[in-house]
Scaffold this motif. Structure first.
Motif, PDB file in Angstrom:
ATOM      1  N   THR A 138     -12.004  -1.866   2.566  1.00 26.34           N
ATOM      2  CA  THR A 138     -11.271  -1.063   1.594  1.00 26.34           C
ATOM      3  C   THR A 138     -10.219  -1.924   0.900  1.00 26.34           C
ATOM      4  O   THR A 138      -9.668  -2.850   1.493  1.00 26.34           O
ATOM      5  CB  THR A 138     -10.580   0.139   2.272  1.00 26.34           C
ATOM      6  N   GLU A 139      -9.970  -1.601  -0.346  1.00 28.95           N
ATOM      7  CA  GLU A 139      -9.027  -2.358  -1.154  1.00 28.95           C
ATOM      8  C   GLU A 139      -7.583  -1.941  -0.852  1.00 28.95           C
ATOM      9  O   GLU A 139      -7.305  -0.753  -0.624  1.00 28.95           O
ATOM     10  CB  GLU A 139      -9.309  -2.128  -2.638  1.00 28.95           C
ATOM     11  N   THR A 140      -6.678  -2.896  -0.885  1.00 24.44           N
ATOM     12  CA  THR A 140      -5.246  -2.620  -0.725  1.00 24.44           C
ATOM     13  C   THR A 140      -4.625  -2.456  -2.104  1.00 24.44           C
ATOM     14  O   THR A 140      -4.828  -3.299  -2.989  1.00 24.44           O
ATOM     15  CB  THR A 140      -4.547  -3.768   0.017  1.00 24.44           C
ATOM     16  N   ILE A 141      -3.860  -1.380  -2.300  1.00 25.44           N
ATOM     17  CA  ILE A 141      -3.246  -1.115  -3.595  1.00 25.44           C
ATOM     18  C   ILE A 141      -1.786  -0.745  -3.408  1.00 25.44           C
ATOM     19  O   ILE A 141      -1.328  -0.480  -2.297  1.00 25.44           O
ATOM     20  CB  ILE A 141      -3.984   0.021  -4.338  1.00 25.44           C
ATOM     21  N   SER A 142      -1.046  -0.710  -4.514  1.00 25.00           N
ATOM     22  CA  SER A 142       0.395  -0.441  -4.461  1.00 25.00           C
ATOM     23  C   SER A 142       0.683   1.008  -4.083  1.00 25.00           C
ATOM     24  O   SER A 142      -0.172   1.894  -4.224  1.00 25.00           O
ATOM     25  CB  SER A 142       1.015  -0.739  -5.821  1.00 25.00           C
ATOM     26  N   GLY A 143       1.909   1.254  -3.632  1.00 28.50           N
ATOM     27  CA  GLY A 143       2.300   2.585  -3.209  1.00 28.50           C
ATOM     28  C   GLY A 143       2.241   3.606  -4.317  1.00 28.50           C
ATOM     29  O   GLY A 143       1.800   4.742  -4.111  1.00 28.50           O
ATOM     30  N   LEU A 144       2.649   3.243  -5.538  1.00 31.45           N
ATOM     31  CA  LEU A 144       2.647   4.186  -6.646  1.00 31.45           C
ATOM     32  C   LEU A 144       1.218   4.579  -7.018  1.00 31.45           C
ATOM     33  O   LEU A 144       0.919   5.771  -7.219  1.00 31.45           O
ATOM     34  CB  LEU A 144       3.340   3.571  -7.867  1.00 31.45           C
ATOM     35  N   SER A 145       0.325   3.604  -7.100  1.00 36.47           N
ATOM     36  CA  SER A 145      -1.079   3.905  -7.414  1.00 36.47           C
ATOM     37  C   SER A 145      -1.704   4.741  -6.312  1.00 36.47           C
ATOM     38  O   SER A 145      -2.503   5.653  -6.571  1.00 36.47           O
ATOM     39  CB  SER A 145      -1.875   2.608  -7.599  1.00 36.47           C
TER      40      SER A 145
END
Length: 325
Positions: free
Chosen positions: A306-313
Motif C-alpha cells: 500500500t502507498e504511503t500518503i500525507s495526513g491531509l490527503s
C-alpha cells in the motif's frame, strides 16, 4: 491423456487479453476469447443482465448450482453466448474479418460445429471436460479459454482432476485507474469486485491453481513463463502475439500505450509483443486523495504494497470513502 483444460481469468484491465493472446500464439495451445462463460449464463438464467451482478457469490451452492430446475435455461443462454462470441467478429465490419476467415486458426464451420458438443455435454457446469472434448477434436495438447470476473468459479472448475486455473492479478492502483478510464463503471461495484478478488486470491489454495502477476509477466517475461510452463507441464514461450483473426496483436503495455477502449486499432508502429511495464504509470491517473480512498476501502492481503500518503490527503480520502461504502 487428452487435451489439458485451462482457464485464464482475472478482473477487467488486469492483462487477461494479452495473456490469452500469448497462449493462443503457442503452437501447442488454443486459447479462446471469452468462450464458455458459465457465470454469465447462470446470471442471465436468474434474470440478471450480466455476470458482474453475481460474480462475488458462491458457485458451489444455490441459487448458482446448475440442477434440473435451471439446467435448460442455463444451457440455452450458454449456447447463445457461445454463438454470439463466434459470430461477432464476422458481423462487426470494423473487425476486418472476412466471411471465410478462420478465428483462432479454426474454420468457422468447425467452431459452429462445437454447438453439438455443447448441447450434448452432459454436465454443463463441468467446463473442464467440455474444453477437453474440444481440445481433443482439435488435436491440441492444451485447450484454454479466457474469462473475466470468474474467480469464484475456480473451485468448481478444478473439481476435474486435469483442470488448471491461471489467475492474472494486477496492482489494484494501476488496475482501477485503468478501468476507470476504459469502462466508466460504478466505482462502488469496481471496489467490491476488486476486494472480493483480493480476498479469494489470498485465501484459495490448490496445486492446480496459479496466480501470475501482470507486472512480472511484463517485466520479467521469460522467468515468469518458465515458471508457468513448469506448473502447466507445457512449454509457453515469449513470442510475437497473434490476434484471434491471425493478424498481429499489439498489447496495451507501457511501450505501446493506448487510452481507453481504443487499444486494438491495428497501429503497425506498435510491436506485437509483450512490452516492459512502467510500474508508476498509474500515478498520472490517481490523486493522493484517490490513493487514500483505495487504502481505506481495500485490504491488499500483502499481495501488493500500500502507498504511503500525507495526513491531509488521507483525511480527504477517508471522507470520500464514507460515501462509497
Amino acid at each position: 491423456m487428452g487435451s489439458l483444460p485451462l482457464v485464464i481469468n482475472g478482473l477487467h484491465r488486469s492483462g487477461t487479453t494479452m495473456t490469452e493472446r500469448l497462449f493462443d500464439s503457442q503452437p501447442n495451445v488454443v486459447c479462446f476469447n471469452l468462450f464458455f462463460q458459465i457465470i454469465r449464463a447462470v446470471a442471465i438464467a436468474r434474470g440478471f443482465n450480466d455476470k458482474g451482478e453475481i460474480a462475488t457469490e458462491d458457485f458451489g451452492s444455490a441459487p448458482n448450482v446448475i440442477d434440473e430446475q435451471n439446467e435448460y435455461s442455463v444451457r440455452s443462454h450458454f449456447l447463445t453466448d457461445y454463438i454470439h462470441h463466434v459470430y461477432w467478429p464476422y458481423l462487426l465490419k470494423s473487425s476486418g474479418v472476412g466471411r471465410d476467415d478462420p478465428l483462432f486458426g479454426i474454420e468457422r464451420e468447425t467452431l459452429l460445429g462445437f454447438t453439438e458438443i455443447i448441447s450434448e455435454h452432459e454436465d454443463i457446469s463441468d467446463i473442464a471436460s467440455l474444453l477437453m472434448k474440444i481440445g481433443d477434436q482439435l488435436g491440441v495438447p492444451v485447450c484454454a479459454t479466457r474469462w473475466t470476473l470468474h474467480h469464484r468459479y475456480a473451485p468448481v472448475f478444478l473439481k476435474h482432476p486435469e483442470a488448471r486455473w491461471l489467475e492474472i492479478v494486477r496492482n489494484p492502483y494501476a488496475r482501477i485507474s485503468s478501468e476507470r478510464v476504459s469502462h466508466h463503471g460504478n466505482f462502488a461495484v469496481v471496489i467490491a469486485q476488486q476486494q472480493d478478488n483480493l480476498d479469494f486470491v489470498a485465501n484459495f489454495k490448490h496445486d492446480r491453481y496459479k496466480v501470475l502477476k501482470y507486472e512480472n509477466l511484463c517485466n520479467d517475461t521469460d522467468r515468469a513463463l518458465a515458471d508457468v510452463s513448469e506448473w502447466l507441464g507445457a512449454e509457453i514461450k515469449n513470442r510475437d502475439l497473434i490476434g484471434i483473426d491471425g493478424r498481429p496483436f499489439r498489447p496495451n503495455t507501457s511501450d505501446n500505450r493506448r487510452q481507453g477502449r481504443g487499444i486494438y486499432d491495428g497501429d503497425e508502429n506498435m510491436p506485437a509483443r509483450i512490452g516492459s511495464l512502467d510500474l508508476d504509470r498509474w500515478r498520472a491517473h490517481l490523486s493522493d486523495s484517490d490513493i487514500a480512498v483505495l487504502n481505506n476501502l481495500l485490504d491488499f492481503h500483502g499481495l501488493y504494497e500500500t502507498e504511503t500518503i500525507s495526513g491531509l490527503s488521507r483525511f480527504k480520502g477517508d471522507q470520500r470513502a464514507v460515501y462509497i461504502r
